[in-house]
Design a protein around this motif. Structure first.
Motif, PDB file in Angstrom:
ATOM      1  N   HIS A 207     -23.045 -14.993  25.333  1.00 60.27           N
ATOM      2  CA  HIS A 207     -23.128 -16.451  25.345  1.00 60.27           C
ATOM      3  C   HIS A 207     -24.053 -16.934  24.225  1.00 60.27           C
ATOM      4  O   HIS A 207     -25.120 -16.354  24.000  1.00 60.27           O
ATOM      5  CB  HIS A 207     -23.652 -16.937  26.696  1.00 60.27           C
ATOM      6  CG  HIS A 207     -23.402 -18.390  26.959  1.00 60.27           C
ATOM      7  ND1 HIS A 207     -24.147 -19.391  26.372  1.00 60.27           N
ATOM      8  CD2 HIS A 207     -22.484 -19.011  27.736  1.00 60.27           C
ATOM      9  CE1 HIS A 207     -23.696 -20.563  26.775  1.00 60.27           C
ATOM     10  NE2 HIS A 207     -22.693 -20.368  27.614  1.00 60.27           N
ATOM     11  N   PRO A 208     -23.675 -17.991  23.531  1.00 60.14           N
ATOM     12  CA  PRO A 208     -24.536 -18.499  22.444  1.00 60.14           C
ATOM     13  C   PRO A 208     -25.933 -18.887  22.895  1.00 60.14           C
ATOM     14  O   PRO A 208     -26.864 -18.884  22.076  1.00 60.14           O
ATOM     15  CB  PRO A 208     -23.763 -19.733  21.945  1.00 60.14           C
ATOM     16  CG  PRO A 208     -22.343 -19.496  22.331  1.00 60.14           C
ATOM     17  CD  PRO A 208     -22.390 -18.729  23.613  1.00 60.14           C
ATOM     18  N   ALA A 209     -26.112 -19.186  24.171  1.00 61.66           N
ATOM     19  CA  ALA A 209     -27.426 -19.589  24.673  1.00 61.66           C
ATOM     20  C   ALA A 209     -28.473 -18.507  24.496  1.00 61.66           C
ATOM     21  O   ALA A 209     -29.677 -18.800  24.434  1.00 61.66           O
ATOM     22  CB  ALA A 209     -27.326 -19.985  26.149  1.00 61.66           C
ATOM     23  N   VAL A 210     -28.039 -17.241  24.426  1.00 63.41           N
ATOM     24  CA  VAL A 210     -28.994 -16.134  24.348  1.00 63.41           C
ATOM     25  C   VAL A 210     -28.872 -15.394  23.024  1.00 63.41           C
ATOM     26  O   VAL A 210     -29.292 -14.233  22.914  1.00 63.41           O
ATOM     27  CB  VAL A 210     -28.840 -15.165  25.547  1.00 63.41           C
ATOM     28  CG1 VAL A 210     -29.206 -15.879  26.839  1.00 63.41           C
ATOM     29  CG2 VAL A 210     -27.414 -14.611  25.637  1.00 63.41           C
ATOM     30  N   ALA A 211     -28.342 -16.052  22.012  1.00 63.49           N
ATOM     31  CA  ALA A 211     -28.206 -15.409  20.698  1.00 63.49           C
ATOM     32  C   ALA A 211     -29.557 -14.964  20.154  1.00 63.49           C
ATOM     33  O   ALA A 211     -29.669 -13.893  19.540  1.00 63.49           O
ATOM     34  CB  ALA A 211     -27.521 -16.359  19.716  1.00 63.49           C
ATOM     35  N   ALA A 212     -30.613 -15.762  20.388  1.00 65.97           N
ATOM     36  CA  ALA A 212     -31.933 -15.388  19.883  1.00 65.97           C
ATOM     37  C   ALA A 212     -32.434 -14.108  20.533  1.00 65.97           C
ATOM     38  O   ALA A 212     -33.170 -13.326  19.920  1.00 65.97           O
ATOM     39  CB  ALA A 212     -32.929 -16.531  20.129  1.00 65.97           C
ATOM     40  N   VAL A 213     -32.048 -13.881  21.790  1.00 60.67           N
ATOM     41  CA  VAL A 213     -32.443 -12.650  22.478  1.00 60.67           C
ATOM     42  C   VAL A 213     -31.741 -11.450  21.875  1.00 60.67           C
ATOM     43  O   VAL A 213     -32.378 -10.445  21.503  1.00 60.67           O
ATOM     44  CB  VAL A 213     -32.134 -12.748  23.988  1.00 60.67           C
ATOM     45  CG1 VAL A 213     -32.405 -11.411  24.678  1.00 60.67           C
ATOM     46  CG2 VAL A 213     -32.962 -13.853  24.641  1.00 60.67           C
TER      47      VAL A 213
END
Length: 279
Positions: A207-213
């Motif tokens: 999911h793009p919401a957790v791309a930074a992770v």
């Protein structure tokens, strides 16, 4: 007490010393109600704890202890409980990013260790659910311990500090670093909540919401050993992040061949050295 940068924002309380900053935040939430971004910090934590109730301690001034209450909302609706388990990873990735901005190259080991390129720990993160009495859903208190300067005498061989990574003269003052990290973690939580708004089911690592992770996580693609609750040990390849941030490990079983198992709790070790991934 140290006033926050923005008077309209939740406060950051600076204590000369504390038993546990997580306990301090939980107590304040219980007395004052849930406040997203409420934080307590000190450079002299005397009863800190890590995962599995391990004791976390450092000499006064050698480390920053910071705990932040996270209860992000999108459109006035608090983050759904199904997404809460991501907040520890989201916060840890924000710490990695902020330390990189200071010149400390770091990466994230699942579930919440911030490591130098050689695998020694710069910062540990621990999340605790904070129940809410107002009926608006629970939050999470994310506690972190950032190693500042052990003056060449780290408490364990597996630890390092900012002074070793960027030079003692470049290490920020603890209060200023606490404020900056609080803001970074709150901002990351807000962006995550906005990105998963409307998602009824737990999202996974795609999911793009957790791309930074996923960009900062060095565990994926690595051979790992997971020590699970109950004493079982699992060895295999970390291949993905499942719903809620669970680590998916591909491994071979005697009766079923190669399968994937989702690890939701436990200690995970990188086998065969360490590497840096992400910025």
């Amino acid at each position: 007490m140290h006033a926050p940068h923005d008077p309209a924002a939740p406060g950051l309380v600076w204590l000369d010393s504390a038993g546990s900053t997580q306990d301090e935040v939980l107590a304040r939430v219980g007395r004052e109600g849930p406040r997203h971004g409420l934080a307590v910090a000190t450079a002299d934590q005397r009863a800190g704890r890590g995962r599995h109730s391990r004791v976390w301690s450092a000499a006064p001034g050698a480390a920053l202890a910071l705990s932040v209450h996270l209860r992000p909302a999108a459109g006035g609706t608090p983050l759904a409980p199904v997404h809460l388990s991501w907040l520890s990873l989201v916060a840890s990735a924000a710490v990695v990013e902020h330390l990189a901005g200071l010149g400390a190259t770091a990466h994230l080991k699942w579930p919440n260790d911030v490591l130098a390129p050689d695998g020694r720990k710069l910062c540990g993160v621990l999340a605790t659910v904070a129940p809410a009495a107002d009926g608006g859903g629970p939050g999470v208190v994310v506690g972190m311990g950032v190693n500042l300067d052990h003056r060449g005498a780290a408490p364990v061989a597996t630890a390092t500090d900012l002074a070793e990574q960027i030079g003692a003269e470049a290490v920020p003052a603890p209060r200023g670093l606490a404020a900056a990290l609080r803001d970074a973690v709150v901002g990351a939580a807000d962006r995550f909540a906005a990105a998963v708004a409307g998602e009824a089911e737990a999202v996974d690592g795609r999911h793009p919401a957790v791309a930074a992770v996923t960009q900062r996580l060095s565990t994926l693609g690595r051979e790992v050993r997971a020590e699970l609750p109950g004493g079982d040990v699992l060895e295999g390849t970390a291949v993905a992040l499942g719903p809620g941030g669970a680590l998916r490990v591909s491994h071979v079983t005697a009766d079923r061949g190669r399968i994937e198992t989702e690890v939701r709790a436990g200690d995970v070790a990188h086998l065969r050295g360490d590497v840096h991934r992400g910025a």
